[in-house]
Motif scaffolding. Structure first.
Motif, PDB file in Angstrom:
ATOM      1  N   GLU A  92       0.822  -1.202   0.000  1.00 14.73           N
ATOM      2  CA  GLU A  92       0.000   0.000   0.000  1.00 14.73           C
ATOM      3  C   GLU A  92       0.868   1.268   0.000  1.00 14.73           C
ATOM      4  O   GLU A  92       0.392   2.355  -0.289  1.00 14.73           O
ATOM      5  N   ARG A 139      -1.561   6.307  -1.258  1.00 18.04           N
ATOM      6  CA  ARG A 139      -1.755   4.919  -0.858  1.00 18.04           C
ATOM      7  C   ARG A 139      -2.043   4.098  -2.099  1.00 18.04           C
ATOM      8  O   ARG A 139      -2.987   4.406  -2.835  1.00 18.04           O
ATOM      9  N   GLU A 141      -3.770   1.718  -3.088  1.00 18.49           N
ATOM     10  CA  GLU A 141      -4.924   0.906  -2.687  1.00 18.49           C
ATOM     11  C   GLU A 141      -5.074  -0.281  -3.628  1.00 18.49           C
ATOM     12  O   GLU A 141      -4.969  -0.123  -4.847  1.00 18.49           O
ATOM     13  N   ARG A 150     -12.419   6.224  -2.819  1.00 15.37           N
ATOM     14  CA  ARG A 150     -11.195   5.458  -2.519  1.00 15.37           C
ATOM     15  C   ARG A 150     -10.211   5.665  -3.642  1.00 15.37           C
ATOM     16  O   ARG A 150     -10.373   5.127  -4.720  1.00 15.37           O
TER      17      ARG A 150
HETATM   18 MG    MG Z   1      -7.139   2.207   4.116  1.00 15.58          MG
END
Ligand code: MG
Ligand code: ATP
Length: 573
Positions: A92, A139, A141, A150
């Protein structure tokens, strides 16, 4: 602002790949554009919403004593190695090397850098402190999705509290809890504060702020009659009671050909193997250690509970070959009876149970008459069970509801993990050194923006609450090519601006239908419509976006009327 000179690229149709309402509407309304997977450009209208969210957050964190910093997004690997998270956080974290082959990471969060700076605080007299920034996080993801909900690059308000002791941390945590409630309320959100897992962050407690939405990725359990609220990663409920005999004969192996599931076993042997008399045996590799995980046959494992209880960094279900090699059988015939060379972790619902059925670690065979305490060497008893909707609340027996939510904020009691790692300690009155006790507190800005859209929209588009709207009012002229209308529009536009109203003037030479549809899609809280007929009679239309209610208002009164309407909506401290 004039619409004719603005970059507001609205889209008539729904983008094909956008499922979440906020994803669809933020794209269609011209607020954001995707650059690559989980990676968005924020366009001018989006930036205006972002700025309002930014200001609300800043005002409220300043009000609890926060001091704003701005830390680098690019971090030397050393600080992450020092805290142990270079290895702890896997893929990540974006990592890179510079021209001198030195390792770097793009900031995933900033505990390390803040704890490093906290090393300059030396006396208890300098505490407490609240430090924060509003800055970009990266990040990688695994599943970026739902537009800006997200993403892989986003803005977070992250604050950190520094205190001498736990009582100080508790106070800073409560201050943040209160500030978060005000922040979200001002944005028009009413999140529920829930008990949460602290995951890889560590620490003693954490609370998430969850906005109910079908686009959410978390599941929340709430009690219908008391105020119990928890993420299912932590939630507990009452287990249905099962009455067992006082004692059972020795375990007995019996043939169960082709039977591989709890249900098949229950169907095949209804007298002995109803699901709540079975033990479900799962095999995990927890940080390279093959581990048996036992839960009752009618229960499901909540994986995060397993990770939290064991402090595991890397976990995965074991592969069939690994299971075969370790236990001598394949999934479907597994059990913990007689297993002593692998750790066994079991859920308390199995404690003291007798007359149970479980796999015999031999394909096509099971054991009956299992007395868990007598026959299975359980190394650790930990709550592993996933709660289900409708189960009784552990506190008052009320009925649990389980719903989907978007996590907009998360507050953690970190403790001393990072201050110890980075060497941040203070001396007390008598000169003894104490590691600084820290808390960390996050809010995602773009995710908050999307959560507002998830909560405030109708079939025509977004319905922005005034406090975060890109503009408070849109002034729309019908027949903008008519010189009288144009002049009347200019005059009203000027009066609105002079009254301090954030207005966008839709002076485009478009058909009224197009202008109205755009205004409704983009979601300005109020619309004034000015046309040749109304102008002649000194009237305009005032439309409230929420509910699309329209009324006639005198051209002379409309500005004052709007000022009154906006005062309540703007909120503020
Ligand atoms: Mg998270
Ligand atoms: P999640 O469980 O949704 O991945 P998280 O627990 O990793 O969130 P934190 O590390 O607590 O999130 O980050 C604080 C806040 O930052 C979250 O509450 C959320 O508002 C925001 N946030 C976290 N990850 C993302 C992301 N990938 N995209 C957008 N916002 C995010």
């Amino acid at each position: 602002m004039r619409w004719s000179r603005s970059f507001i690229p609205t889209l008539r149709d729904d983008p094909a790949d956008a499922e979440a309402v906020s994803h669809r509407l933020l794209l269609r309304g011209g607020f954001v554009r995707q650059l690559s997977a989980g990676h968005y450009s924020v366009l001018p209208l989006g930036r205006r919403v972002y700025d309002r969210i930014y200001r609300i957050i800043k005002e409220e964190i300043d009000a609890i004593g926060g001091q704003q910093f701005h830390l680098p997004a690019l971090h030397p690997a050393e600080i992450w190695k020092k805290s142990g998270r270079w290895d702890l956080i896997g893929e990540e974290m974006f990592r890179l090397v510079d021209r001198k082959r030195a390792e770097y990471a793009l900031g995933f969060t900033h505990e390390e850098v803040f704890a490093l700076l906290a090393g300059e605080v030396s006396s208890y007299r300098q505490l407490p402190q609240i430090w924060y920034q509003i800055q970009t996080k990266f990040r990688d993801e695994p599943r970026p999705k739902s537009g800006v909900l997200r993403v892989r690059e986003f803005t977070m308000k992250d604050s950190y509290s520094l205190d001498l002791d736990q009582a100080g941390l508790d106070a800073a945590f409560d201050l943040h809890h209160g500030a978060y409630e005000r922040i979200f309320r001002r944005m028009g959100l009413l999140p529920v504060a829930v008990e949460a897992s602290s995951g890889a962050m560590g620490g003693s407690g954490s609370i998430e702020f969850m906005v109910r939405s079908a686009a959410g990725e978390d599941w929340i359990a709430t009690c219908g009659s008391c105020d119990y609220r928890a993420n299912v990663e932590r939630a507990v409920s009452r287990v249905s009671e099962v009455v067992d005999p006082d004692s059972v004969p020795e375990t007995e192996r019996f043939a169960t050909p082709e039977i591989r599931t709890i249900k098949a076993l229950a169907d095949g042997f209804p007298d002995v193997a109803v699901p709540d008399h079975q033990i479900k045996t799962l095999v995990y590799i927890l940080d390279d250690v093959l581990t048996l995980v036992l839960i009752r046959g009618d229960h499901d494992l909540q994986e995060q509970k397993l990770l939290d209880a064991t402090g595991t960094v890397k976990a995965r279900p074991a592969h069939p070959e690994e299971i075969q090699a370790a236990l001598g059988a394949l999934p479907g015939s597994l059990g913990g009876v007689g297993v002593s060379d692998h750790p066994v972790i079991a859920d308390p619902a199995l404690r003291g149970r007798r007359g149970m059925v479980t796999g015999a670690n031999e394909d096509d065979f099971h054991f009956r008459n299992v007395d868990v305490d007598r026959d299975i060497q359980v190394g650790r008893w930990v709550d592993l069970r996933a709660v289900k909707a409708g189960e009784p609340c552990a506190i008052d027996g009320g009925t649990l509801e389980v719903w989907k939510g978007i996590e907009v904020g998360h507050i953690f009691k970190l403790g001393t993990k990072y201050s110890v790692a980075m060497g941040a300690s203070v001396q007390d009155e008598v000169g003894d050194a104490h590691p600084i006790v820290m808390g960390s507190y996050g809010i995602g800005l773009e995710r908050s923006m999307a959560a507002v859209v998830e909560s405030c929209h109708d079939e025509k588009g977004i319905v922005w609450p005034v406090a975060v709207a890109p503009h408070e009012v849109v002034l729309t002229t019908v027949r903008a090519d008519d010189p009288t209308v144009a002049a009347g529009g200019e005059d009203l536009y000027r009066r609105l601006l002079e009254a301090g109203i954030d207005v966008i003037y839709d002076d485009r030479a478009e058909r009224p239908g197009v202008k109205f549809a755009d205004a409704e899609l983009v979601g300005f809280p109020y619309r004034i419509t000015l046309g040749p007929k109304g102008l002649a009679s000194g009237m305009v239309e005032l439309t409230t976006r929420a509910g699309l209610v329209t009324e006639e208002v005198g051209l002379a009164e409309v500005v004052e009327r709007l000022v009154g309407l906006l005062i309540a909506g703007r909120g503020g401290r």
